[in-house]
Structures are given as C-alpha cells and as structure tokens.
Write a protein that holds these residues in place. Structure first.
Motif, PDB file in Angstrom:
ATOM      1  N   ALA A 168      39.498  28.679  33.923  1.00 35.55           N
ATOM      2  CA  ALA A 168      40.097  29.771  34.706  1.00 35.55           C
ATOM      3  C   ALA A 168      39.458  31.109  34.373  1.00 35.55           C
ATOM      4  N   GLU A 169      39.533  32.024  35.329  1.00 37.27           N
ATOM      5  CA  GLU A 169      39.266  33.424  35.050  1.00 37.27           C
ATOM      6  C   GLU A 169      40.578  34.190  35.144  1.00 37.27           C
ATOM      7  N   VAL A 170      40.546  35.408  34.621  1.00 38.05           N
ATOM      8  CA  VAL A 170      41.733  36.255  34.622  1.00 38.05           C
ATOM      9  C   VAL A 170      41.523  37.371  35.636  1.00 38.05           C
ATOM     10  N   PRO A 230      28.796  45.712  40.527  1.00 41.02           N
ATOM     11  CA  PRO A 230      29.995  46.549  40.389  1.00 41.02           C
ATOM     12  C   PRO A 230      31.249  45.804  40.838  1.00 41.02           C
ATOM     13  N   GLU A 231      32.190  45.667  39.929  1.00 43.15           N
ATOM     14  CA  GLU A 231      33.471  45.029  40.288  1.00 43.15           C
ATOM     15  C   GLU A 231      34.509  46.142  40.399  1.00 43.15           C
ATOM     16  N   ASP A 232      35.595  46.110  39.630  1.00 44.66           N
ATOM     17  CA  ASP A 232      36.576  47.180  39.782  1.00 44.66           C
ATOM     18  C   ASP A 232      35.970  48.544  39.448  1.00 44.66           C
ATOM     19  N   PRO A 283      33.075  42.030  32.081  1.00 46.82           N
ATOM     20  CA  PRO A 283      34.227  42.799  32.564  1.00 46.82           C
ATOM     21  C   PRO A 283      34.312  42.735  34.084  1.00 46.82           C
ATOM     22  N   ASP A 284      35.499  42.525  34.614  1.00 44.41           N
ATOM     23  CA  ASP A 284      35.644  42.287  36.051  1.00 44.41           C
ATOM     24  C   ASP A 284      36.702  43.215  36.641  1.00 44.41           C
ATOM     25  N   ASN A 285      37.949  43.013  36.262  1.00 44.62           N
ATOM     26  CA  ASN A 285      39.027  43.856  36.782  1.00 44.62           C
ATOM     27  C   ASN A 285      39.642  44.649  35.635  1.00 44.62           C
ATOM     28  N   THR A 329      38.279  39.560  32.212  1.00 41.91           N
ATOM     29  CA  THR A 329      36.894  39.101  32.305  1.00 41.91           C
ATOM     30  C   THR A 329      36.771  37.865  33.195  1.00 41.91           C
ATOM     31  N   ASP A 330      35.549  37.692  33.721  1.00 41.65           N
ATOM     32  CA  ASP A 330      35.245  36.549  34.577  1.00 41.65           C
ATOM     33  C   ASP A 330      33.825  36.094  34.311  1.00 41.65           C
ATOM     34  N   GLY A 331      33.706  34.917  33.771  1.00 41.03           N
ATOM     35  CA  GLY A 331      32.363  34.356  33.590  1.00 41.03           C
ATOM     36  C   GLY A 331      31.908  34.330  32.153  1.00 41.03           C
ATOM     37  N   MET A 369      36.470  35.543  41.822  1.00 35.65           N
ATOM     38  CA  MET A 369      35.610  34.370  41.911  1.00 35.65           C
ATOM     39  C   MET A 369      34.587  34.430  40.791  1.00 35.65           C
ATOM     40  N   ARG A 370      34.284  33.297  40.270  1.00 34.20           N
ATOM     41  CA  ARG A 370      33.329  33.270  39.171  1.00 34.20           C
ATOM     42  C   ARG A 370      31.913  33.467  39.635  1.00 34.20           C
ATOM     43  N   ASP A 371      31.156  34.186  38.862  1.00 33.75           N
ATOM     44  CA  ASP A 371      29.786  34.462  39.262  1.00 33.75           C
ATOM     45  C   ASP A 371      28.818  34.449  38.091  1.00 33.75           C
ATOM     46  N   SER A 372      29.075  33.647  37.103  1.00 34.64           N
ATOM     47  CA  SER A 372      28.230  33.667  35.910  1.00 34.64           C
ATOM     48  C   SER A 372      26.791  33.319  36.232  1.00 34.64           C
TER      49      SER A 372
HETATM   50 CA    CA Z   1      35.750  37.370  39.653  1.00 40.88          CA
END
Ligand code: CA
Ligand code: FEO
Ligand code: CA
Length: 664
Positions: free
Chosen positions: A602-604, A458-460, A551-553, A566-568, A1-4
């Motif tokens: 989109a995000e990846v 903290p994501e992945d 950086p996300d996952n 990346t996301d955002g 989910m986007r969280d910018s």
């Molecule tokens: Ca996300």
C-alpha cells in the motif's frame, strides 16, 4: 498511484503497471528546456554548492540545512512528542506508540441508501454505484454543522483508480486482469472511480471514542466515471471538447483518476484528475492532427486501463476529443448532494496531483498545483477577484477567471511565475494557440514554450497556514542526469525525491500569494543519510530511523508542522510507505520522524489532520498491489484478514489513546 522508478525484485510491479508511462516522462526535450537553461545561467557559481550543500545554512538562521548526523529524540530539538517508528518494512501496518488505528470505511461499504453489504462474489455496477469506491486518495473534512468545530462532518474521499486483479476473482495478475475484464467488470470499475462524500462522527468520547460513518446519511454521495458534470472556463464549448454524445462540448460524463485535491474558502471541494491518459488508447492515438498533443500527455496505443474494449468513448479512434475532457480540476459543493460538479478549465489541463489554496493579502485566492510527471511543472492559478466572505454565492464561478502561471526556479533562489495568457509571448496563433481555450487544453506545451523548470515529479504543492510558505513535494525522478541537474532539482538519479519551500513576499497585509515572483529554498533531500552524497542533507535521526523516501502528499497541523505521506519508498529505501512528521521552523526543522507504516503493497494518501489535531485520517491505497498478487492469492488481506476477502483500500483514523492531540 504508485510511480516508483527502477522497481526491483520485491516490488517488481513496474514492468506491468501503469507507472511505466510516468517513468518515461513525456516532456519532449527535458534535457535542454528553456527553463533549465535560464535557470542555470545564474547558477553554477553559487547554487549547487551553496543551496544544497550539506551543512550550509541558507539565508541565515533556522532555515538552513544541517547534516543528518544531528541527533534526535533523546535531547531532540523537535517539538514532536512521539517516539518515531524504526526504519523497516512490514508486512503489517504500524503506528507510533500511544496511538490507535481505526478503520473508518472500506471499499464496498455502503454509502447510499439501499446499498447492499459488500460481497466480493456478487459485485455489480449497480451495487458499486451505491458503495464506497476503490483506491481512496485525497481526503477532506467539512464540519457539520457548517462552521462547527466538533468531531462530526462530511468526509470527502477521492477514488483514484482500480486494481481489477484484486477486485475480481479469476483474472490473474495485473496485466492479465486489465486485458481480461468483462464489460460488466469494467462498468463496475467505472462506478468504483470518482469520489465519495460520507457523513462521519466520532462517538464515545475522546479517549476511546471511535470514528464511524453515519448510516444512510442523506448527505452521502457517490460521484463516478459516469456522473454528468458541467465544463466551465475558457475551454467550455471548445471544438476540441465536442463529442458525438456532447456536441456542445459543455457536459462531460464522469471524472477519472482523481488523485489529491483541495478546498476553497467558500466551502467547496476541488478534486484533481491525474493520470487520465491511462484510460484512452487504440490506433487513433498515433494518427490525426492531435497525435502530438496525445503524446505530450502520455497517451499510448495500448492503454493501461483498456476500457475502450467495452466503452467506445475510451477508444480514441471513436472519440478523438474525449481525452481532452479529462485532466482538469473538478469543483463541487459537498454539502449539496444534488449539486452538479464543474470542470474548471481555467486551472489548466495536465496530470493534476492536487490543488490547494492560499488566500493572498488582497483576498484573491491562489491555487497551487503540481503536474505529476518526470520533468513536468509546478503551476499556480490566481483568481481575478477577491473572494467574497459575505455573499458565498458570489464565489460560485470565481475559479473561471484568473491567471494560470507556471514556475521557473532560478538557481539563485528566486522564482518567477510565468503567466499562461493567450496572445502573450509565444502563446499565439503561429504556435497553434488561437484562444485561451487552446492554452489551457495544451497547458503543458504552453508551459514548455514559456521556459518553465522541469521538476522531479511535482506532487502536492501546499501552503502552510502558519508560516505562509508553500511546500512542493517532488517525489522522485530516476531519469534526471547530471547534465540535467539544476539547483531546484540537484540530484541525478533522484530516486528518493526532495521537498522545496517557496517563500512568497510578505507585506503588512499578509503573504502575497499573487506576486509575480518569490524566493525558494530546499527543505529536505530524501533518502538514507550518508548512503549517497545526495541524501546526506536529510535531517533525520540518522541512517536507521526517521528518514523518508518519495514524498507525495502533505498536510499541516495547527502548529504549522508538516506531515508527509510517501508513495513508492519500499523498493529503493527498504521501508514501507508511511506518514512522517517534522517541524518547519526552529531547530527541529525538517527533522522527520516516522509516525505510521503502511501495510503490504500500500501507499499512504490524503493525510488530513482532523478537528483539534486529535485525529490523523489517512487513505490507505492499493493494499496488496504486488507482483503476482491477485484476488485469489493476494499478498495481504488488509484490513479484514478474513479468508476469501480480498484486500480493501480503506480510510483509517489514527487517534491518541488518551484522547490528546496526535503526535504529542
Ligand atoms: Ca501516489
Ligand atoms: Fe496519484 Fe501522483 O499520485
Ligand atoms: Ca499522489
């Protein structure tokens, strides 16, 4: 989910999107947490200038950071073999030359026998329950036959959330749609949540071969927001998990907001419930003896996804304990479509991003987890017993016993894992913890009291199987101030995020992922090199290419190289979200290169390196999620580009045209 954070004109969705809540953060006193104080005590004299100083090597040698002016590609020290995409933004997707993008499965495609083909004008809960869900996120691949190495297996996919404004006609933009959905539409959204298991195979040989679902496979499965699942571990049967539909507190309907995940050595999959708070609301959130707990988990009266208008269990006044039944890690056996998923409460309740494992030297299994919120924490669970390689059935409930810990990052480059154990330290009845069940239900508050280090979302958190180091994606935190900065979160207004590397101790038997402590080092600071002081440490090709944001996952290939999704990024960085690769060792360490750029809006998610490193699977989430974008006037119609067809979240496979390894 986007969280910018600080969403801007071209991606202005923050004002109307659920990420607003994450932007606030719910850690009550993040400016002065015990962990930050303890961390800073050791600090100023060495860390901020030393650990993240541009050009200063850490611990010597190849692990040191280097200034971004170091060149790349022509004469590059990187082991990557592809030419990176230039910096920039779509609207269409792009991939490094020599590679091909294949759409594997899209929202609405048939999964179970009897599923109708997707028809955006004839959606129903019954159809959606048989079809591929919405907003695909985590991806995992389980080979067929079990243990096989061929290009055939079960693809497990999370479906994190829904965008009703893009799913259904006539609802208007995001905010209007969420308030305007009918009971039938909410029921359809519930069926679009959860997870899918889809048998897939690559046909036609390596060069030119295409990944596709195996039609009507008996192994296919849909898990939804109504699938019954068992509760196990310390919170099973706890009075705060009991509801009118489940007076025993041991059987929950469904799983929500499954973001990333992980697998286990014994062949099960873990799917992680993230922003569960978005679904619960009503005036009951602000009253009663659980109001403080609701607040710490980010529940608000006006739910972002107000399903309580049609489904009473999402109205907190009707079912005050229902929110406590979400925010867990769920385990199931992907090879058995009839297996009952289990919520493993020993792993704690928070906004789980993912939950990836590493087998420690003594055979115990460590699960690393991030709590994706500004100023929240990095966690680790270690099983009480080693896993049993010979008798898989003995691992069935291995995740019910063990120790949950939370990380305190010291500024001197050391880290302590603080156990969340009832009766120890502040986790006693005087503080409202009468049992381990209380501790895991309110894991965030327990971690607050222990003095964990508040992190930049903290994501992945994932171990590299080649070098045994653990990589923490810290996606961003625009609310970090100079006063709150510490060595592990050194940048105020950290809109681009960073990546930290945890180095557990090693011995003759291997890496000790169960140890009480570890060392840590920065891996990269994201953002455009040279554009601000905090971004100058990113070892990218230069200011015009290769650098990432948010950086996300992540995933690792068989050479131990890291692939970061990346996301955002689009708003702050002027670049589409995408997938980047880098070495983790040697002269090419952290020199990121841009491999894939996502389509508009989109995000990846879910980077997954497929068999033989010949495929990268990606979950392309929320295409077309832009301000004002709707079913009737979407900002993209990816991936079909057919008039009248809305954008459709989809899983793609990226392969090398010559059949070789991706990125080579
Ligand atoms: Ca996300
Ligand atoms: Fe679902 Fe933290 O991204
Ligand atoms: Ca994520």
């Amino acid at each position: 989910m986007r969280d910018s954070t600080g969403e801007p004109a071209e991606h202005p969705r923050a004002a109307e999107e659920p990420r607003d809540i994450e932007d606030i953060g719910s850690n009550p006193a993040p400016s002065d947490p015990i962990g930050a104080i303890l961390g800073r005590r050791l600090a100023r004299r060495s860390a901020l200038r030393g650990l993240f100083g541009a050009g200063v090597a850490l611990g010597g040698g190849a692990t040191g950071l280097r200034d971004a002016s170091a060149g790349e590609e022509g004469g590059s020290p990187s082991t990557l073999g592809f030419r990176g995409l230039p910096h920039g933004k779509g609207p269409e997707e792009a991939v490094a030359e020599g590679h091909e993008i294949q759409v594997v499965i899209r929202w609405g495609d048939p999964v179970l026998p009897g599923a109708p083909p997707f028809d955006p004008a004839a959606q129903s809960p019954a159809a959606q329950a048989l079809q591929f869900g919405y907003n695909n996120d985590y991806l995992e691949f389980f080979p067929l036959p079990k243990g096989g190495e061929g290009e055939h297996g079960l693809l497990v996919v999370n479906h994190e959330y829904t965008n009703p404004e893009l799913m259904f006609p006539g609802l208007g933009d995001a905010r209007a749609a969420r308030l305007g959905t009918s009971a039938m539409q909410v029921a359809t959204e519930m069926m679009a949540h959860g997870a899918s298991v889809v048998e897939i195979r690559r046909e036609g040989g390596r060069a030119g071969g295409r990944w596709a679902p195996v039609a009507e496979s008996a192994l296919n499965r849909r898990i939804t927001a109504e699938t019954p699942m068992r509760v196990s571990g310390p919170a099973a049967g706890h009075e705060r998990l009991r509801t009118s539909a489940d007076p025993a507190g041991k059987m929950v309907l469904g799983t929500l907001n499954n973001c990333a995940g992980g697998n286990t050595p014994w062949g099960t999959v873990l799917i992680a419930e993230e922003n569960f708070n978005y679904y619960f609301g009503g005036p009951g959130v602000e009253t009663g003896d659980q109001a403080a707990s609701y607040k710490r988990y980010g529940l608000v009266r006006d739910a972002q996804f107000p399903w309580g208008r049609h489904v009473p269990r999402f109205d907190v006044a009707s079912e005050p304990n229902e929110p406590n039944r979400f925010g867990w890690v769920v385990e199931f056996d992907p090879y058995d479509p009839g297996s009952v998923p289990v919520k493993r409460t020993a792993l704690g309740r928070f906004k789980h991003e993912g939950c990836t494992h590493a087998v420690s030297a003594d055979g115990r299994v460590a699960i690393y987890m991030g709590d994706d919120e500004r100023f929240d924490y990095v966690y680790r669970f270690v099983t009480a017993r080693p896993w049993d390689r010979e008798e898989p059935a003995r691992n069935r409930d291995l995740l019910d016993e063990g120790t949950l810990s939370v990380a305190r990052f010291h500024d001197d480059g050391t880290l302590l894992w603080l156990p969340l154990v009832h009766g120890e330290g502040p986790l006693v009845e005087a503080n409202g913890f009468r049992s381990q069940g209380d501790v895991v239900i309110e894991a965030r508050r327990a971690a607050d009291l222990l003095g964990a280090t508040p992190m930049d979302r903290p994501e992945d958190v994932q171990a590299n199987p080649v070098n045994g180091r653990v990589y923490v994606m810290l996606t961003n935190n625009g609310n970090r101030t100079v006063a709150r900065a510490d060595a592990a979160n050194p940048r105020a207004n950290n809109i681009h995020g960073h990546v930290i590397e945890i180095i557990p101790p090693s011995g003759p038997g291997g890496v000790d992922h169960a140890a009480a402590g570890a060392r840590w080092e920065p891996f990269l600071m994201a953002g455009r090199p040279g554009s601000d002081p905090g971004a100058s440490y990113h070892r990218a090709v230069g200011p015009d290419a290769g650098w990432l944001s948010c950086p996300d996952n992540c995933a690792f290939d068989s050479k131990g190289r890291i692939w970061i999704a990346t996301d955002g990024a689009p708003t702050a960085a002027g670049v589409a979200d995408g997938l980047y690769a880098a070495d983790t060792e040697g002269e090419g360490r952290a020199l990121t290169r841009r491999f894939y750029a996502a389509p508009q809006g989109a995000e990846v998610c879910g980077p997954l390196i497929g068999p033989g490193d010949r495929t990268v699977f990606l979950a392309i989430q929320h295409p077309g999620e832009d301000r004002g974008s709707s079913f009737d006037a979407p900002s993209t119609r990816w991936p079909d580009f057919v008039a009248g067809m809305p954008p459709r979240p989809a899983v793609i496979a990226i392969v090398k045209r010559d059949g070789g390894t991706v990125g080579s």
